[in-house]
Scaffold this motif. Structure first.
Motif, PDB file in Angstrom:
ATOM      1  N   LEU A  61      -7.625  -2.738   4.659  1.00 30.31           N
ATOM      2  CA  LEU A  61      -8.030  -3.472   5.860  1.00 30.31           C
ATOM      3  C   LEU A  61      -7.717  -2.728   7.153  1.00 30.31           C
ATOM      4  N   GLY A 207      -0.673  -9.443   6.337  1.00 33.18           N
ATOM      5  CA  GLY A 207      -0.053  -8.123   6.154  1.00 33.18           C
ATOM      6  C   GLY A 207       0.034  -7.356   7.470  1.00 33.18           C
ATOM      7  N   GLY A 245       3.068  -6.962   1.829  1.00 31.50           N
ATOM      8  CA  GLY A 245       4.352  -6.392   1.419  1.00 31.50           C
ATOM      9  C   GLY A 245       4.607  -6.397  -0.076  1.00 31.50           C
TER      10      GLY A 245
HETATM   11  O1  LIG Z   1      -4.443  -9.238   2.469  1.00 37.60           O
HETATM   12  C1  LIG Z   1      -3.749  -8.320   2.115  1.00 37.60           C
HETATM   13  C2  LIG Z   1      -2.804  -7.568   2.963  1.00 37.60           C
HETATM   14  O2  LIG Z   1      -3.383  -7.092   4.111  1.00 37.60           O
HETATM   15  C3  LIG Z   1      -2.237  -6.446   2.172  1.00 37.60           C
HETATM   16  O3  LIG Z   1      -1.037  -6.088   2.753  1.00 37.60           O
HETATM   17  P1  LIG Z   1      -0.220  -4.843   2.217  1.00 37.60           P
HETATM   18  O4  LIG Z   1      -0.853  -3.622   2.816  1.00 37.60           O
HETATM   19  O5  LIG Z   1       1.160  -5.078   2.733  1.00 37.60           O
HETATM   20  O6  LIG Z   1      -0.307  -4.802   0.728  1.00 37.60           O
END
Ligand SMILES: O=C[C@H](O)COP(=O)(O)O
Length: 292
Positions: A61, A207, A245
């Motif tokens: 993302l 996140g 996380g």
């Molecule tokens: O929706 C999912 C999160 O943006 C993922 O976060 P992350 O990069 O800490 O795994």
């Protein structure tokens, strides 16, 4: 989609009463419904380790994600048979094309990551994502509406309802409630709004703000939507996505044990590789103990 109870007519005061009733209701849920004791056995871990890939939304993302990173995400999702890839609108069509004829779905975030975009812009974003072939929408709640002294439940609900009407039954809807910004009461309220608007999942975090998922929040969210499903008695199953996380197999196991049925993570490959090692170790031990 039909909504037998007309939540649109509820005033803020009605919502306050409705949410207080849920808070009381979940306090009566028995300890025996806590799934943690069942999930801590080695046998359960081994089964879950074998299937953890199917819980994962493989996520990229970053606003500056390159096309080659997006292509890699799709390749990894195919290789590991993840549940979906989760991307921004710009990348939905590319991922849908790359994952055609596979079991991997495409999830698109909406109103990411603040949640405060005007409703019309969120609805337009949802429409574009669906037109591009997204099968799941991860929508950020306008959670600041819940933070004021007089929470704006009616406004928050009407946005969610509009988004559900736009999607109809074409897409799985997840409501990202950004748990790090909410207290216990506000988390309960956010879950109640998602359930009333017929979302399929409540999701912990973007996140991108504050801490990510915690097992305590997942357990609370699970108990609220479970309580509401049961009280409604229509066979609906609303579930919890833990995200933010989650980096290791142990993290993922803890979230599933707490009641999550989906994991959103940018570390999906590392989680699955670690889980595979775990399965192998459990199988080795089984072999040495004479096959039991
Ligand atoms: O929706 C999912 C999160 O943006 C993922 O976060 P992350 O990069 O800490 O795994």
């Amino acid at each position: 989609m039909s909504n037998p109870r007309n939540f649109s007519t509820l005033s803020n005061d009605d919502w306050v009463t409705f949410i207080s009733g849920i808070e009381e209701g979940i306090s009566t849920i028995k300890e025996s419904q806590d799934r943690s004791s069942d999930a801590s056995s080695t046998g359960h871990d081994a089964i879950l380790a074998d299937s953890i890939n199917s819980f994962i939304d493989h996520t990229q993302l970053k606003t500056d994600a390159t096309l080659s990173q997006i292509d890699q995400l799709g390749e990894e999702a195919k290789e590991y048979s993840f549940k979906t890839v989760c991307v921004r609108l710009d990348h939905v069509a590319r991922c849908v094309a790359a994952l055609k004829d596979t079991s991997v779905g495409v999830a698109c975030v909406i109103g990411f990551h603040e949640g405060t975009h005007p409703t019309a812009s969120k609805v337009a974003e949802a429409r574009s994502a669906l037109q591009a072939g997204a099968s799941e929408l991860d929508i950020v709640l306008n959670y600041p509406l819940l933070l004021s002294d007089v929470p704006q439940y009616s406004s928050a609900y009407s946005e969610l309802r509009e988004l559900r009407e736009e999607a109809g039954s074409r897409a799985v809807l997840k409501l990202i409630i950004e748990t790090s910004q909410l207290d216990r009461h506000q988390i309960i309220a956010a879950c109640a709004l998602a359930h009333a608007a017929e979302f399929n999942f409540v999701k912990t975090s973007t996140g991108f703000k504050g801490h990510g998922a915690t097992t305590e929040d997942v357990r609370l969210m699970r108990s609220v939507v479970g309580f509401l499903d049961q009280r409604e008695a229509k066979g609906r199953v609303t579930t919890v996505k833990a995200s933010g996380g989650i980096r290791t197999w142990e993290d993922a196991l803890a979230m599933v044990t707490a009641g999550a049925t989906r994991i959103g993570a940018s570390s999906g490959v590392a989680i699955v590789k670690e889980a595979q090692g775990k399965t192998a170790r459990v199988k080795d031990l089984t072999d040495r103990s004479g096959g039991y």
